[in-house]
Structure formats: C-alpha cells, structure tokens
Design a protein around this motif. Sequence first.
Motif, PDB file in Angstrom:
ATOM      1  N   GLU A  40      11.666  -3.472   9.992  1.00  0.00           N
ATOM      2  CA  GLU A  40      12.325  -4.655  10.524  1.00  0.00           C
ATOM      3  C   GLU A  40      11.695  -5.919   9.940  1.00  0.00           C
ATOM      4  O   GLU A  40      10.496  -5.952   9.626  1.00  0.00           O
ATOM      5  N   ALA A  41      12.475  -6.978   9.826  1.00  0.00           N
ATOM      6  CA  ALA A  41      11.940  -8.314   9.600  1.00  0.00           C
ATOM      7  C   ALA A  41      11.629  -8.945  10.959  1.00  0.00           C
ATOM      8  O   ALA A  41      12.375  -8.738  11.935  1.00  0.00           O
ATOM      9  N   VAL A  42      10.545  -9.688  11.043  1.00  0.00           N
ATOM     10  CA  VAL A  42      10.091 -10.255  12.311  1.00  0.00           C
ATOM     11  C   VAL A  42       9.772 -11.732  12.117  1.00  0.00           C
ATOM     12  O   VAL A  42       9.043 -12.106  11.189  1.00  0.00           O
ATOM     13  N   VAL A  43      10.324 -12.557  12.994  1.00  0.00           N
ATOM     14  CA  VAL A  43       9.929 -13.959  13.091  1.00  0.00           C
ATOM     15  C   VAL A  43       9.090 -14.105  14.350  1.00  0.00           C
ATOM     16  O   VAL A  43       9.586 -13.903  15.465  1.00  0.00           O
ATOM     17  N   ILE A  95       6.776 -16.271  17.018  1.00  0.00           N
ATOM     18  CA  ILE A  95       6.603 -17.619  17.561  1.00  0.00           C
ATOM     19  C   ILE A  95       5.393 -17.600  18.481  1.00  0.00           C
ATOM     20  O   ILE A  95       5.261 -16.705  19.319  1.00  0.00           O
ATOM     21  N   ASP A  96       4.521 -18.578  18.331  1.00  0.00           N
ATOM     22  CA  ASP A  96       3.381 -18.691  19.242  1.00  0.00           C
ATOM     23  C   ASP A  96       2.883 -20.131  19.232  1.00  0.00           C
ATOM     24  O   ASP A  96       2.925 -20.804  18.195  1.00  0.00           O
ATOM     25  N   VAL A  97       2.401 -20.587  20.390  1.00  0.00           N
ATOM     26  CA  VAL A  97       1.883 -21.948  20.501  1.00  0.00           C
ATOM     27  C   VAL A  97       0.378 -21.997  20.259  1.00  0.00           C
ATOM     28  O   VAL A  97      -0.195 -23.061  20.092  1.00  0.00           O
ATOM     29  N   PHE A  98      -0.277 -20.835  20.238  1.00  0.00           N
ATOM     30  CA  PHE A  98      -1.720 -20.737  19.994  1.00  0.00           C
ATOM     31  C   PHE A  98      -2.505 -21.633  20.959  1.00  0.00           C
ATOM     32  O   PHE A  98      -3.370 -22.409  20.543  1.00  0.00           O
ATOM     33  N   ASN A  99      -2.210 -21.503  22.252  1.00  0.00           N
ATOM     34  CA  ASN A  99      -2.942 -22.332  23.207  1.00  0.00           C
ATOM     35  C   ASN A  99      -4.367 -21.803  23.403  1.00  0.00           C
ATOM     36  O   ASN A  99      -4.747 -20.761  22.872  1.00  0.00           O
ATOM     37  N   ALA A 100      -5.152 -22.551  24.168  1.00  0.00           N
ATOM     38  CA  ALA A 100      -6.575 -22.238  24.327  1.00  0.00           C
ATOM     39  C   ALA A 100      -6.874 -21.615  25.683  1.00  0.00           C
ATOM     40  O   ALA A 100      -7.981 -21.772  26.209  1.00  0.00           O
ATOM     41  N   TYR A 101      -5.917 -20.880  26.246  1.00  0.00           N
ATOM     42  CA  TYR A 101      -6.175 -20.190  27.521  1.00  0.00           C
ATOM     43  C   TYR A 101      -7.358 -19.238  27.396  1.00  0.00           C
ATOM     44  O   TYR A 101      -8.158 -19.100  28.299  1.00  0.00           O
ATOM     45  N   TYR A 102      -7.470 -18.556  26.266  1.00  0.00           N
ATOM     46  CA  TYR A 102      -8.690 -17.836  25.911  1.00  0.00           C
ATOM     47  C   TYR A 102      -9.003 -18.118  24.450  1.00  0.00           C
ATOM     48  O   TYR A 102      -8.261 -18.840  23.779  1.00  0.00           O
ATOM     49  N   ASP A 103     -10.079 -17.571  23.957  1.00  0.00           N
ATOM     50  CA  ASP A 103     -10.627 -17.862  22.638  1.00  0.00           C
ATOM     51  C   ASP A 103      -9.536 -17.909  21.552  1.00  0.00           C
ATOM     52  O   ASP A 103      -8.957 -16.876  21.209  1.00  0.00           O
ATOM     53  N   MET A 115       5.461 -16.503  10.741  1.00  0.00           N
ATOM     54  CA  MET A 115       4.967 -17.024  12.008  1.00  0.00           C
ATOM     55  C   MET A 115       5.289 -18.505  12.109  1.00  0.00           C
ATOM     56  O   MET A 115       5.059 -19.267  11.163  1.00  0.00           O
ATOM     57  N   VAL A 116       5.815 -18.893  13.258  1.00  0.00           N
ATOM     58  CA  VAL A 116       6.138 -20.292  13.527  1.00  0.00           C
ATOM     59  C   VAL A 116       5.298 -20.748  14.714  1.00  0.00           C
ATOM     60  O   VAL A 116       5.314 -20.116  15.775  1.00  0.00           O
ATOM     61  N   ARG A 117       4.538 -21.822  14.523  1.00  0.00           N
ATOM     62  CA  ARG A 117       3.764 -22.396  15.625  1.00  0.00           C
ATOM     63  C   ARG A 117       4.688 -23.321  16.414  1.00  0.00           C
ATOM     64  O   ARG A 117       5.140 -24.345  15.896  1.00  0.00           O
ATOM     65  N   MET A 118       4.972 -22.942  17.642  1.00  0.00           N
ATOM     66  CA  MET A 118       5.958 -23.689  18.426  1.00  0.00           C
ATOM     67  C   MET A 118       5.742 -23.455  19.912  1.00  0.00           C
ATOM     68  O   MET A 118       5.388 -22.350  20.337  1.00  0.00           O
TER      69      MET A 118
END
Length: 325
Positions: A28-31, A33-41, A60-63
């Motif tokens: 599969e192709a995969v897009v 998405i993640d905001v990469f917050n600082a809830y943990y390390d 990967m899209v930072r959003m």
Amino acid sequence: MASGPVIVTGAAGFIGMHLAERLLDRGEAVVGIDVFNAYYDPRLKAARAARLEGRPGFSMVRMDIAEHEALLDLVKTSGARRIVHLAAQAGVRYSIDNPFAYERSNLAGHLAVLEACRHAGVENLVYASSSSVYGDRPIAEGGFRETDPADAPVSLYAATKRSCELISASYARLYGFPQSGLRFFTGYGPWGRPDMAYYDFTQKILAGEPIEVYGEGRMARDFTYVDDIIDGIIGVLDNPPAQGGHEVYNIGDSNPVGLMEMITTLEQAIGRKAVKIMRPMQPGDVTATYADISKLNALTGYKPKVALEEGLARFAAWWPTFHRS
C-alpha cells in the motif's frame, strides 16, 4: 486492495507507526499525518517517523488535524479513499489537568476528519476509540461486549472517545460513508508509549528507582500486543460496513492479567526485580478491562497470537536499541 493511498493520522505514534509499516509491507501507499506534539519525548516520535520516511510509497505530513481546512485540502489532493484515524490526545491521568488538549485533538480533530471524509469522497473510515468508554464496572463472564452500556465514563479522555463514537454514528447515517470504531485494550510492545505502566516501570527498574503500583496492585488489564492490534485494524479496514453503516469493535487479548502478575513477568523479561511502592487508585482509573472479541472474530477471524510473556520479552529486547546509555 482499493486504489489510492491510505491516510494514517497519528502515524508517528505507537500504533500508527506499526500500522503504516504493515500497510507498506503489503504494497500500500501511505500518507502519514502527525503533529509531533510533546506529550511525551518527541525523540521517540521522531525515531518512529524515521523508520517510515524513505520507504517507497510513504510520505509524512506534519499537521494538526484540528486545522480542518488544511486537512480537507490534503485529503482531496492525496486521492485517498480510506483513512485510519489514530491521532488523539492519549492518557487518562493527563486529562485531569489538561482538559482542553482533549477538546482540540479528540473532539475538534475527529470532527475535522469526518468533514474531510464527507467533502473529499472518502469511502471507508476506521478510527480509534478506547476500552475506557466502558467505565469502571464489574465484568460479566466473557468480558466487555460492544453492546454493553458505555454511558458512565470516569475520565474526560473516555468521555471524548465515546463522544467521537456517537458523532461518527450520526455522520455515517447522514452522509453515507461507512465507519468502524476500534476500542483498543491496553496496547503494548516495542516503540510503545512512555506514559504506559509497563514502559514507565521498565525505565525506573533499570534506573534502580522504585515503581509506584496504583490500586494497591489489584487492577487488571487486557494487555494486547501491538502486532495483534494491527491484525485487528487491518481486518476491519478490509471489511468495512455497508454504505451508511457504523460498527464498533473491541480489539483486545481477551485475557486480563493482574497488575502484580504483569510486573513479575516484566521483571523476568528485563532480568531485574522492582522495588514497589503501593498506592491507592488514581482518579480516572478503572479496576479491570477485559475484551469480548467475538464480534471482531466473526468479521475477520481475529485471534490474538502473542502471549504477555513473549510480548514483554520482545519489548525488553527492543529497549536498548532506542534507550542507549
């Protein structure tokens, strides 16, 4: 397999990374998405993302998924017809002091995903719910069933997850695209979340620090290894409800284990004994969880394969690959 990529929200998260890897492994192709917050390390999220980035078919899209217009634009331009929505603010205890993080990530974020599905022609939405929706109550023989009441949440986190199920049910009826909600039961394994007990205990035991055992050790959890969770997600993704349908499925091991037994198994896996400090139950915690998985089994043949002893041994083997001293 359907045409177009699969969008996975929360792709730098514990379950999201493992799911993206499995989807890529089957072509599969995969897009992501993640905001990469600082809830943990954040280094752990970055390391998970690094395992995915560079693989053919992955981007990967930072959003922030709560930015609904940006999310809609991404879904439209991606050509995706399937979304697995895992992004959320996790954690029962964190919700006690940080309620508005849950309003944005879980409620506004889920609504933004639904609106993107509605306006971008998404044909199949699978989303993460939680076993916490069942609340703290006695467990009948065979465990919690999807038809059991889920109207007495003991944490804001649980309340948001149940709210998302209800909102999804209304969107499925109103706009036709099928949806499946997944009530996860205590996932664990390599690349896991540091706020989970088994992870926190490992860190403290190896550092020679005492661990705090809440509920005086009398709690029990239906620990579910991450590979088994991914089996369940893939099975549901490949078997959507009929047009306009909305279904909810438990994904668990269907074998609750007491907290003290888990600690003993963890001690054996890492080769060290824990110094335990017994504490009372904390607000938002539930006494026990236990998944009835008969509905998921009937749909997909789902059957957990990894026992706790093996799963914690795999986690212990992974530990030094990330936590280099």
